[in-house]
Design a protein around this motif. Structure first.
Motif, PDB file in Angstrom:
ATOM      1  N   GLN A  50      15.399   3.373  -6.045  1.00 41.03           N
ATOM      2  CA  GLN A  50      14.394   2.922  -5.152  1.00 41.03           C
ATOM      3  C   GLN A  50      13.137   2.021  -6.051  1.00 41.03           C
ATOM      4  O   GLN A  50      12.747   1.089  -5.687  1.00 41.03           O
ATOM      5  N   VAL A  51      12.947   2.932  -7.247  1.00 38.11           N
ATOM      6  CA  VAL A  51      11.879   2.388  -8.073  1.00 38.11           C
ATOM      7  C   VAL A  51      12.234   0.995  -8.792  1.00 38.11           C
ATOM      8  O   VAL A  51      11.467   0.080  -8.856  1.00 38.11           O
ATOM      9  N   VAL A  52      13.613   1.020  -9.263  1.00 40.05           N
ATOM     10  CA  VAL A  52      14.029  -0.386 -10.062  1.00 40.05           C
ATOM     11  C   VAL A  52      13.843  -1.553  -9.124  1.00 40.05           C
ATOM     12  O   VAL A  52      13.565  -2.633  -9.439  1.00 40.05           O
ATOM     13  N   LYS A  53      13.940  -1.367  -7.598  1.00 40.55           N
ATOM     14  CA  LYS A  53      13.849  -2.521  -6.765  1.00 40.55           C
ATOM     15  C   LYS A  53      12.408  -3.082  -6.882  1.00 40.55           C
ATOM     16  O   LYS A  53      12.351  -4.140  -6.459  1.00 40.55           O
ATOM     17  N   ASN A  54      11.470  -2.195  -7.135  1.00 36.67           N
ATOM     18  CA  ASN A  54       9.978  -2.957  -7.203  1.00 36.67           C
ATOM     19  C   ASN A  54       9.575  -3.340  -8.394  1.00 36.67           C
ATOM     20  O   ASN A  54       8.489  -3.460  -8.870  1.00 36.67           O
ATOM     21  N   VAL A  55      10.412  -3.383  -9.351  1.00 35.99           N
ATOM     22  CA  VAL A  55      10.178  -3.870 -10.836  1.00 35.99           C
ATOM     23  C   VAL A  55       9.815  -5.262 -10.801  1.00 35.99           C
ATOM     24  O   VAL A  55       8.727  -5.760 -11.752  1.00 35.99           O
ATOM     25  N   ALA A  56      10.166  -6.119  -9.995  1.00 33.80           N
ATOM     26  CA  ALA A  56       9.394  -7.423  -9.813  1.00 33.80           C
ATOM     27  C   ALA A  56       8.451  -7.671  -8.722  1.00 33.80           C
ATOM     28  O   ALA A  56       8.058  -8.553  -8.404  1.00 33.80           O
ATOM     29  N   SER A  57       7.827  -6.416  -8.393  1.00 36.58           N
ATOM     30  CA  SER A  57       6.543  -6.562  -7.333  1.00 36.58           C
ATOM     31  C   SER A  57       5.600  -7.508  -7.841  1.00 36.58           C
ATOM     32  O   SER A  57       5.102  -7.625  -8.999  1.00 36.58           O
ATOM     33  N   ARG A  65       0.833  -1.173   0.095  1.00 34.72           N
ATOM     34  CA  ARG A  65       0.073  -0.175   0.127  1.00 34.72           C
ATOM     35  C   ARG A  65       0.903   1.373   0.016  1.00 34.72           C
ATOM     36  O   ARG A  65       0.559   2.288  -0.812  1.00 34.72           O
ATOM     37  N   GLU A  66       1.826   1.320   0.966  1.00 36.39           N
ATOM     38  CA  GLU A  66       3.017   2.453   0.770  1.00 36.39           C
ATOM     39  C   GLU A  66       3.423   2.749  -0.586  1.00 36.39           C
ATOM     40  O   GLU A  66       3.753   3.792  -0.871  1.00 36.39           O
ATOM     41  N   LYS A  67       3.911   1.487  -1.104  1.00 35.47           N
ATOM     42  CA  LYS A  67       4.678   1.602  -2.329  1.00 35.47           C
ATOM     43  C   LYS A  67       3.726   2.001  -3.585  1.00 35.47           C
ATOM     44  O   LYS A  67       4.178   2.854  -4.167  1.00 35.47           O
ATOM     45  N   LEU A  68       2.435   1.588  -3.401  1.00 31.82           N
ATOM     46  CA  LEU A  68       1.554   1.920  -4.533  1.00 31.82           C
ATOM     47  C   LEU A  68       1.270   3.469  -4.299  1.00 31.82           C
ATOM     48  O   LEU A  68       1.213   4.357  -5.430  1.00 31.82           O
ATOM     49  N   ASP A  69       1.146   3.810  -2.887  1.00 29.28           N
ATOM     50  CA  ASP A  69       0.790   5.455  -2.948  1.00 29.28           C
ATOM     51  C   ASP A  69       2.032   6.256  -3.302  1.00 29.28           C
ATOM     52  O   ASP A  69       1.892   7.211  -4.007  1.00 29.28           O
ATOM     53  N   ALA A  70       3.317   5.805  -2.987  1.00 31.26           N
ATOM     54  CA  ALA A  70       4.583   6.521  -3.442  1.00 31.26           C
ATOM     55  C   ALA A  70       4.643   6.424  -5.081  1.00 31.26           C
ATOM     56  O   ALA A  70       4.992   7.439  -5.562  1.00 31.26           O
ATOM     57  N   MET A  71       4.272   5.394  -5.732  1.00 23.12           N
ATOM     58  CA  MET A  71       4.378   5.324  -7.190  1.00 23.12           C
ATOM     59  C   MET A  71       3.413   6.332  -7.709  1.00 23.12           C
ATOM     60  O   MET A  71       3.649   7.075  -9.072  1.00 23.12           O
ATOM     61  N   LYS A  72       2.269   6.429  -7.315  1.00 21.50           N
ATOM     62  CA  LYS A  72       1.199   7.317  -7.645  1.00 21.50           C
ATOM     63  C   LYS A  72       1.748   8.763  -7.609  1.00 21.50           C
ATOM     64  O   LYS A  72       1.188   9.702  -8.537  1.00 21.50           O
ATOM     65  N   ARG A  73       2.175   8.937  -6.462  1.00 27.56           N
ATOM     66  CA  ARG A  73       2.746  10.378  -6.334  1.00 27.56           C
ATOM     67  C   ARG A  73       3.936  10.833  -7.505  1.00 27.56           C
ATOM     68  O   ARG A  73       3.850  11.916  -7.955  1.00 27.56           O
ATOM     69  N   LEU A  74       4.598   9.791  -7.441  1.00 29.66           N
ATOM     70  CA  LEU A  74       5.665   9.883  -8.559  1.00 29.66           C
ATOM     71  C   LEU A  74       5.283  10.144  -9.832  1.00 29.66           C
ATOM     72  O   LEU A  74       5.723  11.194 -10.697  1.00 29.66           O
ATOM     73  N   ILE A  75       4.139   9.448 -10.402  1.00 29.22           N
ATOM     74  CA  ILE A  75       3.601   9.716 -11.606  1.00 29.22           C
ATOM     75  C   ILE A  75       2.962  10.762 -11.812  1.00 29.22           C
ATOM     76  O   ILE A  75       3.151  11.536 -12.825  1.00 29.22           O
ATOM     77  N   ALA A  76       2.184  11.504 -10.747  1.00 28.85           N
ATOM     78  CA  ALA A  76       1.508  12.681 -10.767  1.00 28.85           C
ATOM     79  C   ALA A  76       2.697  13.792 -10.854  1.00 28.85           C
ATOM     80  O   ALA A  76       2.707  14.692 -11.708  1.00 28.85           O
ATOM     81  N   LEU A  94       9.617   3.857 -15.565  1.00 28.28           N
ATOM     82  CA  LEU A  94      11.194   3.367 -16.281  1.00 28.28           C
ATOM     83  C   LEU A  94      10.981   3.770 -17.680  1.00 28.28           C
ATOM     84  O   LEU A  94      11.912   3.935 -18.256  1.00 28.28           O
ATOM     85  N   LEU A  95       9.868   3.851 -18.448  1.00 29.26           N
ATOM     86  CA  LEU A  95       9.823   4.295 -19.502  1.00 29.26           C
ATOM     87  C   LEU A  95      10.163   5.900 -19.707  1.00 29.26           C
ATOM     88  O   LEU A  95      10.651   6.095 -20.644  1.00 29.26           O
ATOM     89  N   ARG A  96       9.853   6.544 -18.493  1.00 30.15           N
ATOM     90  CA  ARG A  96      10.195   7.822 -18.791  1.00 30.15           C
ATOM     91  C   ARG A  96      11.828   8.191 -18.461  1.00 30.15           C
ATOM     92  O   ARG A  96      12.387   8.977 -19.176  1.00 30.15           O
ATOM     93  N   TYR A  97      12.291   7.426 -17.638  1.00 27.69           N
ATOM     94  CA  TYR A  97      13.944   7.540 -17.311  1.00 27.69           C
ATOM     95  C   TYR A  97      14.732   6.476 -17.673  1.00 27.69           C
ATOM     96  O   TYR A  97      16.004   6.779 -17.279  1.00 27.69           O
ATOM     97  N   ALA A  98      14.665   5.474 -18.255  1.00 27.67           N
ATOM     98  CA  ALA A  98      15.187   4.357 -18.595  1.00 27.67           C
ATOM     99  C   ALA A  98      16.350   4.872 -19.523  1.00 27.67           C
ATOM    100  O   ALA A  98      17.641   4.662 -19.427  1.00 27.67           O
ATOM    101  N   GLU A  99      16.194   5.872 -20.323  1.00 19.23           N
ATOM    102  CA  GLU A  99      16.955   6.427 -21.170  1.00 19.23           C
ATOM    103  C   GLU A  99      18.268   7.217 -20.587  1.00 19.23           C
ATOM    104  O   GLU A  99      19.291   7.209 -20.959  1.00 19.23           O
ATOM    105  N   HIS A 100      17.640   7.977 -19.312  1.00 19.21           N
ATOM    106  CA  HIS A 100      18.766   8.885 -18.762  1.00 19.21           C
ATOM    107  C   HIS A 100      19.451   7.834 -17.920  1.00 19.21           C
ATOM    108  O   HIS A 100      20.483   8.639 -17.247  1.00 19.21           O
ATOM    109  N   VAL A 159      12.048  13.746 -11.225  1.00 17.97           N
ATOM    110  CA  VAL A 159      11.916  12.681 -10.166  1.00 17.97           C
ATOM    111  C   VAL A 159      12.917  11.535 -10.436  1.00 17.97           C
ATOM    112  O   VAL A 159      12.753  10.622  -9.931  1.00 17.97           O
ATOM    113  N   SER A 160      14.098  11.845 -11.302  1.00 15.53           N
ATOM    114  CA  SER A 160      14.921  10.693 -11.551  1.00 15.53           C
ATOM    115  C   SER A 160      15.759  10.415 -10.245  1.00 15.53           C
ATOM    116  O   SER A 160      16.452   9.277 -10.461  1.00 15.53           O
TER     117      SER A 160
END
Length: 795
Positions: free
Chosen positions: A87-94, A62-73, A107-113, A81-82
């Motif tokens: 910390q985001v990459v650690k949750n790729v296998a959630s 629940r905490e992770k989902l809330d954090a990800m929604k704030r990042l996307i916003a 990741l689509l936004r910042y994988a190139e950077h 927010v690069s």
């Protein structure tokens, strides 16, 4: 015909069902995310932003989902927010599907950077390519192809190849989109990517074919031979492709048609259009009704460059419809209409009201509309357009004022009936309080007078050329526009030769119009305050007048004064002009330099008066009139260069037609064979093979090759030469009734005879054997039906 119609309806229903299923799947894939969204995430204070890192490292989904929604916003608001990438990459296998979706979006936004950190999760991306959820598979491929590291190029190609054969059309579309990314990553992968594109071209799903066309244009735009077998199917599928895919696919098919198909031939009233070109036009025409302006413009491009001249009128109304969608679309469509008007102006003339300028139009749109209105002037609408032009001359935009007054002068040259009205409007502009209006009106009048005097034609009935020049000369003091003042001086000097006589008395200097010396006096008084362009024309005016009347003392004094002022002017062009004209007039007008002690003795060749007059009056005749025809070099309808007015690197040059085209057999495929009609299939399944077809021109008599079995209907008389199915069933019913009647009579006879039961008991096995023989013979007859000699046609 009914069978063919039923077959077409069934095919269209199947295609519509498939398309609806794919569209619903595509547009509802993010509903789960949208339901959990809230506007509160867009108002994230800084203390919650600092807490995001802690939430991402939490064990609570629940905490992770809330954090990800704030990042996307925050990303949607444009914030970088690069810093949370690790910390985001650690949750790729959630295991939480919602978290994984949002992680992939991040990741689509910042994988190139951050390619190095993204490489840490490459195994997870490869594993997700086999995920049961097609959205996860597609997003995993998008992230994998978005990592800008050349060393993983082969891995990306393998992932694309796997997803290109996926059962989900959405994943196949993602694979087609990833091809371009892989090609930009490493151009050496082109052979493998071409093979994948060749396989994707066979895809039957309309959802992915548009992305395949985009990948084709990016990777192998010259390999049009890959489209031979798929051209006709792509044309038929065009109406089912997604909107942006339709635009890309039509651009590709148009380029194929111009490269591989023969040019439409027009011979008199007859037009010969290749069947494959006609297929492209027929498949594209329904898209004129599309809500997407890009699709409509793509269809316009197809018809403008591929359709015969008789169908060119179809592009006008769709383009006019786009003008009212939005200001941005209007800004894009107007340059294309301007290009189309070069060859199809007669089709736009009835709709000139679409291009009337509004007060809220942006300046660039005003200029485009003015150029269009100028091209659409005719003898029928010039009065209405002249009223519009006169109104536009009062606009605050100086460029629009210049274009409007120029359009009035163009109308006077194009439509002789409008010359009088145009001159009246232009002469009224000279009294305007705005210098821009007066200056441009003088410039246009100068062009009209110059062209009329050179051609020896009158401009109008109320205004003569010399009368216009005299009015301009008398209005010189009220005109402040530098270029307009220079035009008046040039006109007066060029056409000042005149022998004005009134009541037998010569008016003014000999050989010079009476208003010309006065204009030289006025320009000499304000010489030091004038702009350089006015000073140059003032010096030239004095030289022309003194050549026309060398004995006039007043002109000699005015020329000396002007030349002396110009000799020490701050502008070097003015000084050079004064020295050149002074040296030119030394031999022709010796009295001009009698009192000039600084004037050096002439050297070299000295010209006579007639020679100097030839140089001054027959030389350069002033600035040429504005070009009436607009040219668009190396620009095509639908290109970005037509909008910007410059050559753009992304624009491709449309190839020219082939005279013969390639062999049409190259485009033949299994899709071209029409399916059998439904009515024929049902007839074949319901009727035995021994029944003659009812649609043959001649009756068919069926004659079996073997002996006729018991109970068969085969006869040799004309009665059985059936011509339709109804006659066959009627005759079969009659024979069955006769057999039933005969069987009833036999039964009654058997009951009346006493010894009949014993004979029946004795003949029972033989009858069963006969029945078995009948079955065997029936099987043989059924097998014989498949042989080519089983049915004989006789007419």
């Amino acid at each position: 015909m009914s069978g063919l119609n039923l077959n077409a309806i069934a095919e269209n229903a199947t295609r519509l069902g498939t398309r609806l299923q794919e569209t619903i799947s595509e547009h509802t894939r993010d509903l789960a995310i949208a339901r959990g969204a809230s506007s509160s995430y867009f108002d994230t204070p800084e203390d919650k932003v600092r807490n995001i890192r802690k939430q991402l490292d939490s064990n609570s989904d629940r905490e992770k989902l809330d954090a990800m929604k704030r990042l996307i916003a925050l990303i949607s608001k444009g914030r970088n927010v690069s810093e949370f990438f690790a910390q985001v990459v650690k949750n790729v296998a959630s295991h939480n599907l919602e978290i994984r979706k949002l992680v992939y979006i991040y990741l689509l936004r910042y994988a190139e950077h951050e390619p190095d950190l993204a490489l840490l999760s490459i195994n997870t991306f490869q594993k997700d390519l086999s995920d049961p959820n097609p959205l996860i598979r597609a997003m995993a491929l998008r992230v994998l192809s978005g990592i800008r590291v050349p060393m993983i190029g082969s891995i990306v190609v393998l992932a694309i190849k796997k997803c290109a054969s996926d059962i989900s059309p959405y994943v196949r579309k993602a694979a087609a989109m990833a091809i371009h990314q892989a090609y930009k990553l490493d151009s050496g992968l082109q052979p493998e990517l071409i093979e994948i594109i060749s396989n994707l071209l066979r895809d039957r799903s309309p959802l992915s074919i548009g992305s395949v066309a985009t990948a084709f244009e990016a990777v192998c735009p010259t390999r049009l031979d890959l489209l031979h077998k798929h051209y006709r199917r792509l044309c038929r599928t065009l109406v089912d492709v997604d909107e942006w895919g339709q635009a890309d696919l039509m651009a590709l098919l148009l380029r194929y048609a111009r490269t591989m198909l023969p040019r439409p031939v027009v011979t008199g009233d007859r037009e010969e259009v290749d069947l494959d070109v006609r297929l492209l036009l027929t498949s594209s025409e329904p898209l004129f009704q599309s809500y997407n302006p890009a699709v409509v413009l793509a269809v316009v491009r197809v018809f403008y460059y591929a359709a015969p001249p008789s169908e060119a009128s179809k592009i006008i109304q769709p383009m006019l419809r786009l003008l009212h969608i939005s200001p941005e679309v209007e800004r894009t469509v107007l340059p294309y209409l301007l290009m189309v008007s070069q060859s199809l102006a007669h089709l736009l003339i009835p709709s000139y009201t679409y291009f009337l300028i509004r007060s809220d139009d942006i300046p660039h749109v005003k200029r485009l509309k003015m150029r269009l209105l100028r091209l659409l002037i005719t003898s029928e609408n010039y009065q209405a357009l002249l009223r519009e032009f006169a109104h536009y001359a009062e606009d605050a935009d100086d460029t629009l004022v210049k274009d409007a007054i120029g359009a009035i002068g163009y109308s006077a040259r194009l439509v002789p009936e409008s010359a009088q009205q145009c001159l009246s409007i232009l002469m009224s502009f000279i009294q305007s309080k705005h210098s821009v209006v007066v200056g441009n009106a003088v410039i246009v009048l100068k062009q009209l007078v110059q062209s009329s005097l050179q051609q020896g034609q009158a401009i109008g009935t109320s205004y003569s050329s010399t009368g216009i020049i005299s009015r301009l000369a008398y209005s010189f003091e009220q005109i402040t526009h530098p270029q307009a003042r220079a035009c008046i001086l040039w006109l007066v000097g060029q056409y000042a030769a005149d022998e004005s006589v009134q009541n037998g008395i010569k008016i003014g200097p000999e050989g010079v119009a009476p208003w010309a010396p006065d204009l030289l006096r006025k320009s000499a008084l304000t010489f030091t305050q004038e702009e350089p362009i006015v000073k140059l024309q003032a010096i030239t005016l004095g030289a022309k007048l003194i050549v026309l009347s060398p004995a006039d003392r007043t002109l000699i004094l005015l020329n000396r004064y002007v030349l002396s002022l110009a000799r020490y002017d701050m502008n070097f062009d003015v000084r050079d002009r004064a020295r050149m004209l002074g040296a030119l007039l030394v031999g022709a007008i010796p009295s001009l330099h009698e009192d000039d002690e600084e004037q050096e003795a002439p050297g070299g060749v000295v010209l006579r008066r007639e020679q100097v007059r030839l140089v001054l009056f027959e030389g350069k005749l002033g600035a040429p009139a504005e070009k009436d025809v607009l040219h668009f070099d190396n620009q095509t309808v639908g290109s970005l260069g037509a909008i910007t007015g410059k050559d753009m690197a992304a624009d491709s040059v449309l190839p020219d037609w082939l005279e013969q085209g390639v062999d049409p057999a190259l485009r033949v495929s299994e899709d071209d064979a029409p399916p059998p009609p439904i009515a024929v299939q049902s007839l074949q399944s319901a009727v035995p093979r021994s029944i003659a077809s009812s649609n043959l021109a001649s009756p068919v008599v069926l004659t079996p090759t073997g002996p006729s079995p018991s109970g068969s209907y085969v006869r040799t008389d004309a009665k059985n030469a059936w011509t339709n199915l109804d006659e066959f069933y009627e005759e079969s019913t009659e024979e069955e009734e006769e057999e039933e009647t005969e069987s009833e009579e036999d039964d009654s006879e058997e009951e009346s005879e006493d010894g009949e039961e014993r004979e029946e008991h004795h003949e029972g096995p033989e009858s069963s054997e006969a029945e078995d023989e009948d079955k065997e013979s029936g099987e043989e007859e059924e097998d014989d039906d498949h042989s080519p000699h089983a049915i004989h046609h006789t007419s």
